[in-house]
Design an enzyme around this catalytic site. Structure first.
Site, PDB file in Angstrom:
ATOM      1  N   LYS A  85       3.284 -21.093   5.764  1.00  0.00           N
ATOM      2  CA  LYS A  85       3.366 -20.514   4.411  1.00  0.00           C
ATOM      3  C   LYS A  85       3.043 -19.021   4.449  1.00  0.00           C
ATOM      4  CE  LYS A  85      -1.429 -21.892   3.492  1.00  0.00           C
ATOM      5  NZ  LYS A  85      -2.266 -22.998   2.984  1.00  0.00           N
ATOM      6  N   ARG A 183      -8.189 -29.013  -6.767  1.00  0.00           N
ATOM      7  CA  ARG A 183      -7.158 -27.990  -6.901  1.00  0.00           C
ATOM      8  C   ARG A 183      -5.901 -28.669  -7.425  1.00  0.00           C
ATOM      9  NH1 ARG A 183      -5.373 -24.173  -1.834  1.00  0.00           N
ATOM     10  NH2 ARG A 183      -4.695 -26.174  -0.965  1.00  0.00           N
ATOM     11  N   HIS A 212      -6.596 -32.516   1.030  1.00  0.00           N
ATOM     12  CA  HIS A 212      -6.992 -31.244   1.637  1.00  0.00           C
ATOM     13  C   HIS A 212      -8.497 -31.078   1.478  1.00  0.00           C
ATOM     14  CE1 HIS A 212      -6.306 -27.362   3.361  1.00  0.00           C
ATOM     15  NE2 HIS A 212      -6.559 -26.668   2.271  1.00  0.00           N
ATOM     16  N   ARG A 268      -2.377 -30.683  10.003  1.00  0.00           N
ATOM     17  CA  ARG A 268      -1.743 -29.437   9.552  1.00  0.00           C
ATOM     18  C   ARG A 268      -2.473 -28.225  10.125  1.00  0.00           C
ATOM     19  NH1 ARG A 268      -2.793 -32.506   4.826  1.00  0.00           N
ATOM     20  NH2 ARG A 268      -4.304 -30.938   4.175  1.00  0.00           N
ATOM     21  N   TYR A 312      -9.205  12.461   0.467  1.00  0.00           N
ATOM     22  CA  TYR A 312      -9.605  12.439  -0.944  1.00  0.00           C
ATOM     23  C   TYR A 312     -11.119  12.310  -1.061  1.00  0.00           C
ATOM     24  CZ  TYR A 312      -4.697  11.448  -2.088  1.00  0.00           C
ATOM     25  OH  TYR A 312      -3.338  11.500  -2.232  1.00  0.00           O
ATOM     26  N   CYS A 359      -6.100   6.545   2.565  1.00  0.00           N
ATOM     27  CA  CYS A 359      -5.171   6.838   1.467  1.00  0.00           C
ATOM     28  C   CYS A 359      -4.172   5.690   1.319  1.00  0.00           C
ATOM     29  CB  CYS A 359      -4.412   8.138   1.747  1.00  0.00           C
ATOM     30  SG  CYS A 359      -5.449   9.518   2.256  1.00  0.00           S
ATOM     31  N   MET A 360      -3.248   5.802   0.392  1.00  0.00           N
ATOM     32  CA  MET A 360      -2.282   4.725   0.181  1.00  0.00           C
ATOM     33  C   MET A 360      -1.398   4.518   1.412  1.00  0.00           C
ATOM     34  SD  MET A 360       0.494   4.170  -2.888  1.00  0.00           S
ATOM     35  CE  MET A 360      -0.679   4.079  -4.217  1.00  0.00           C
ATOM     36  N   ASP A 361      -0.983   5.612   2.043  1.00  0.00           N
ATOM     37  CA  ASP A 361       0.008   5.514   3.121  1.00  0.00           C
ATOM     38  C   ASP A 361      -0.455   6.091   4.454  1.00  0.00           C
ATOM     39  OD1 ASP A 361       1.899   4.731   1.009  1.00  0.00           O
ATOM     40  OD2 ASP A 361       1.699   6.838   0.441  1.00  0.00           O
TER      41      ASP A 361
HETATM   42  C1  LIG Z   1      -2.976 -23.621   3.940  1.00  0.00           C
HETATM   43  C2  LIG Z   1      -3.122 -25.086   4.058  1.00  0.00           C
HETATM   44  C3  LIG Z   1      -3.388 -25.656   5.321  1.00  0.00           C
HETATM   45  C4  LIG Z   1      -3.715 -24.859   6.555  1.00  0.00           C
HETATM   46  O1  LIG Z   1      -5.094 -24.573   6.525  1.00  0.00           O
HETATM   47  P1  LIG Z   1      -5.812 -23.760   7.721  1.00  0.00           P
HETATM   48  O2  LIG Z   1      -7.242 -23.780   7.328  1.00  0.00           O
HETATM   49  O3  LIG Z   1      -5.224 -22.387   7.700  1.00  0.00           O
HETATM   50  O4  LIG Z   1      -5.526 -24.481   8.963  1.00  0.00           O
HETATM   51  C5  LIG Z   1      -3.394 -27.042   5.395  1.00  0.00           C
HETATM   52  N1  LIG Z   1      -3.173 -27.809   4.295  1.00  0.00           N
HETATM   53  C6  LIG Z   1      -2.944 -27.278   3.077  1.00  0.00           C
HETATM   54  C7  LIG Z   1      -2.720 -28.179   1.924  1.00  0.00           C
HETATM   55  C8  LIG Z   1      -2.927 -25.894   2.915  1.00  0.00           C
HETATM   56  O5  LIG Z   1      -2.718 -25.395   1.704  1.00  0.00           O
END
Ligand SMILES: *Cc1c(COP(=O)(O)O)cnc(C)c1O
Length: 427
Positions: A85, A183, A212, A268, A312, A359-361
């Protein structure tokens, strides 16, 4: 008719004033592009780091290595899902997805429908899970691109099933269970009721069930154990009610590395795939390698007299025996302004203090002209390479070092650092 910016509203013509300036006839903008006559290919060949002297390097062999570390840790039979993601936490979704799949991951996870579509358009055909329930209005895209949604509302589930039915395809999904993070997900003690309320729909196919953890990376384990117990009980209840939960998964990086009992049908892997320890407890046990480093070239070198300020606000003043080097990396490149004067960059194998407000850039760093000990005096020049994150000659600045200064986590800093700087891949 020649363009004349000096024609007044009353029709006065000042073109006499301009007659001697040949620029007047020079084509501008789109017209200039045609006049210059460079081929599209020639222009395309000017790489990111040749357009601006800052870039992010992604070492794909580090990603491969980290995936293998996780695979070796997983219990037998547990599949690996690579979490890519947010453009693979800033590392580049397509490149990371391909690397992770070739290193043994078998599924991918994204946060948004567009992230899933990007992977499909790149020709990736592994199963892709969207980690939350997208709006029902996106269902045609899910079905068209074969993206599996997470499901936790009956409204979405029924709309998904109906549209799939009409299209003559199946509607696979993973059920998200809320075991205490609060969540998303169906609350653990309402899961059976939820499934019964949508089970009449023949196109719907529950191919996975997941939760999760909120605290798998924390020292305190009470909440983690409560979530794990609730999840196991929910899955057991589904099974005894004759419901097939599909692939059961709950482990994130911290749980993969710390808690083998969370390795169910799938796990995951996110942050540790990119080379970061989810918590201090895993340091020393797993040889993770960060894949991201940040590079720039010096764009200007100044020798301000003693007591003159830099940047700045002039919070920094020269001691008179320093060179001030500018590099084209700023907070719009994800180099947080809060790091100002609180970090270092690596130049010629030496740590040099970043000085003045970022700075920004752009930002500046200081090269001390007094020779210290056996060190050769540094002599910075425009075009010389500088490391903002990485290591060289034993000098090192890590993403975690920067996180400690500004009070954030590598996830956030990696995402930010990839927003504008081009990426260069090492294989
Ligand atoms: C982002 C996410 C993960 C990965 O988590 P890490 O701590 O980066 O390994 C796994 N499951 C869900 C639902 C997530 O949103």
């Amino acid at each position: 008719m020649a363009f004349n910016a000096f024609s007044g509203a009353a029709g006065q013509d000042f073109s006499d004033l301009l007659r001697s300036t040949p620029q007047q006839a020079r084509p501008r903008g789109v017209a200039a592009a045609a006049a210059a006559g460079f081929s599209a290919e020639e222009l395309e060949n000017v790489t990111g780091p040749e357009r601006r002297w800052s870039w992010v390097e992604i070492d794909l062999s580090a990603i491969r290595h980290n995936v293998q570390i996780a695979k070796r840790r997983l219990s037998p039979g547990c599949r690996l899902m690579a979490v890519v993601k947010a453009n693979a936490y800033g590392h580049g979704a397509v490149q990371v997805a391909r690397t992770a799949l070739s290193a043994g991951a078998v599924q991918l996870a994204v946060a948004t429908v567009n992230e899933g579509i990007q992977l499909r358009r790149a020709g990736i055909d592994a199963p892709i899970l969207v980690l939350s329930e997208p709006p029902a209005s996106s269902i045609p895209l899910l079905l068209h691109h074969d993206l599996m949604p997470s499901v936790y509302t009956t409204e979405f589930a029924i709309a998904y099933g109906e549209l799939a039915d009409r299209a003559g395809v199946r509607a696979p999904y993973h059920l998200a269970v809320n075991t205490g993070m609060n969540r998303i997900g169906v609350r653990f003690d309402e899961v059976l009721e939820f499934i019964h309320s949508i089970s009449f729909h023949r196109a719907l196919e529950q191919v996975g069930t997941f939760t999760h953890f909120a605290t798998a990376d924390c020292a305190e384990t009470l909440d983690f154990n409560m979530q794990l117990r609730r999840f196991k009980e929910t899955v057991a209840a589904m099974r005894s009610a004759g419901i097939d939960p599909g692939l059961v998964h709950c482990a994130n990086s911290a749980a993969i590395l710390r808690y083998p009992e969370t390795h169910m049908d799938m796990a995951r892997l996110g942050i540790s795939m990119y080379g970061f320890h989810p918590c201090p407890e895993t340091r020393g046990y797993f040889d993770l390698r960060p894949a991201m480093s940040v590079h720039a070239r010096i764009t200007a070198v100044n020798t301000p007299p003693m007591s003159e300020g830099v940047s700045y606000g002039m919070n920094y003043r020269s001691t008179g025996s320093v060179k001030i080097c500018a590099i084209p990396v700023g907070y719009a490149d994800g180099y947080p302004r809060a790091l100002s004067s609180r970090t270092s960059v690596i130049y010629a194998g030496h740590l040099c203090r970043q000085v003045g407000n970022i700075c920004m850039d752009q930002c500046m760093f200081e090269v001390d002209l007094r020779s210290h000990g056996t060190h050769r005096r540094l002599d910075p020049h425009v075009g010389d390479e500088v490391l903002l994150v990485g290591s060289q000659n034993g000098a090192a600045v890590s993403i975690e070092d920067l996180c400690d200064v500004v009070g954030t986590i590598p996830h956030e800093l990696c995402c930010a650092l990839s927003l504008r700087m081009p990426k260069v891949y090492l294989r």
